[in-house]
Motif scaffolding. Structure first.
Motif, PDB file in Angstrom:
ATOM      1  N   ARG A  57      32.092 -19.820 -39.325  1.00  0.00           N
ATOM      2  CA  ARG A  57      32.255 -21.277 -39.359  1.00  0.00           C
ATOM      3  C   ARG A  57      33.715 -21.673 -39.576  1.00  0.00           C
ATOM      4  O   ARG A  57      34.203 -22.599 -38.947  1.00  0.00           O
ATOM      5  N   ARG A  92      35.768 -23.699 -36.795  1.00  0.00           N
ATOM      6  CA  ARG A  92      36.274 -25.007 -37.231  1.00  0.00           C
ATOM      7  C   ARG A  92      37.778 -25.086 -37.008  1.00  0.00           C
ATOM      8  O   ARG A  92      38.296 -26.086 -36.512  1.00  0.00           O
ATOM      9  N   ASP A 116      31.435 -29.993 -29.030  1.00  0.00           N
ATOM     10  CA  ASP A 116      30.040 -29.984 -28.578  1.00  0.00           C
ATOM     11  C   ASP A 116      29.593 -28.583 -28.170  1.00  0.00           C
ATOM     12  O   ASP A 116      28.499 -28.147 -28.521  1.00  0.00           O
ATOM     13  N   THR A 145      30.925 -25.760 -29.177  1.00  0.00           N
ATOM     14  CA  THR A 145      30.905 -24.954 -30.401  1.00  0.00           C
ATOM     15  C   THR A 145      29.619 -25.206 -31.188  1.00  0.00           C
ATOM     16  O   THR A 145      28.976 -24.262 -31.648  1.00  0.00           O
ATOM     17  N   ASN A 146      29.230 -26.466 -31.316  1.00  0.00           N
ATOM     18  CA  ASN A 146      27.999 -26.773 -32.044  1.00  0.00           C
ATOM     19  C   ASN A 146      26.771 -26.230 -31.325  1.00  0.00           C
ATOM     20  O   ASN A 146      25.822 -25.779 -31.970  1.00  0.00           O
ATOM     21  N   ASP A 147      26.776 -26.240 -29.989  1.00  0.00           N
ATOM     22  CA  ASP A 147      25.663 -25.650 -29.244  1.00  0.00           C
ATOM     23  C   ASP A 147      25.572 -24.148 -29.516  1.00  0.00           C
ATOM     24  O   ASP A 147      24.480 -23.604 -29.700  1.00  0.00           O
ATOM     25  N   LEU A 185      26.754 -22.542 -32.206  1.00  0.00           N
ATOM     26  CA  LEU A 185      26.324 -22.349 -33.594  1.00  0.00           C
ATOM     27  C   LEU A 185      24.813 -22.552 -33.721  1.00  0.00           C
ATOM     28  O   LEU A 185      24.139 -21.781 -34.414  1.00  0.00           O
ATOM     29  N   ALA A 186      24.280 -23.562 -33.045  1.00  0.00           N
ATOM     30  CA  ALA A 186      22.833 -23.801 -33.090  1.00  0.00           C
ATOM     31  C   ALA A 186      22.082 -22.632 -32.467  1.00  0.00           C
ATOM     32  O   ALA A 186      21.032 -22.220 -32.972  1.00  0.00           O
ATOM     33  N   GLU A 197      24.287 -23.927 -38.939  1.00  0.00           N
ATOM     34  CA  GLU A 197      24.477 -25.374 -39.006  1.00  0.00           C
ATOM     35  C   GLU A 197      25.653 -25.776 -38.112  1.00  0.00           C
ATOM     36  O   GLU A 197      26.680 -25.094 -38.095  1.00  0.00           O
ATOM     37  N   PRO A 198      25.532 -26.883 -37.398  1.00  0.00           N
ATOM     38  CA  PRO A 198      26.660 -27.356 -36.590  1.00  0.00           C
ATOM     39  C   PRO A 198      27.782 -27.888 -37.477  1.00  0.00           C
ATOM     40  O   PRO A 198      27.567 -28.219 -38.640  1.00  0.00           O
TER      41      PRO A 198
END
Length: 154
Positions: A53, A57, A68, A70-72, A74-75, A80-81
């Protein structure tokens, strides 16, 4: 096998575990020792997740990664996004009581009061104070000095 967890039967709890206390006599592993090893594995896993993370980040902050995407990712990894900033426009109806000689002065005093409060709020980026209602007259307003004297007496 760097970065992978052990699948040794003693670590998974599927076989009786032993701990070598000397070269000759292995001893049975206790429940507490298994729990301690499990806690150590969990702590190592949490450290790896925190490192991932932090790295992504930093990459997003530097503009190297899209937030977006990166959050996909991580999911997809079950993590956690990363939080993002959001700007939200709110309309809030306030009723403010001010002392003034007439309705126009009341609007000006109320607007000034609200604008001063909003200027002091660190989380408010922008605002637009509009007169949305009529000024409703009330009773006689005490002079500020008279109120202060009354409070000192009471």
């Amino acid at each position: 096998m760097t970065g992978q967890y052990s699948v040794h039967p003693a670590d998974t709890g599927t076989a009786p575990a032993t701990v070598a206390t000397s070269a000759d006599t292995p001893q049975p592993c206790t429940c507490q020792q298994r729990a301690e090893r499990a806690e150590a594995r969990l702590a190592a896993h949490e450290a790896v997740v925190a490192q991932i993370r932090n790295n992504v980040r930093d990459g997003v902050a530097a503009g190297n990664f899209d937030l977006d995407v990166t959050n996909d990712l991580l999911a997809a990894l079950g993590l956690e996004p990363l939080p993002r900033y959001w700007t939200v426009k709110l309309s809030v109806a306030l009723t403010v009581t001010v002392a003034a000689a007439d309705g126009d002065d009341a609007f000006a005093a109320a607007r000034d009061l609200v604008e001063n409060l909003l200027d002091q709020a660190e989380v408010v980026d922008d605002y637009d104070v509009n007169d949305v209602d009529e000024a409703i007259p009330g009773g006689v307003a005490d002079e500020p000095d008279a109120r202060a004297a009354e409070q000192r007496r009471g």
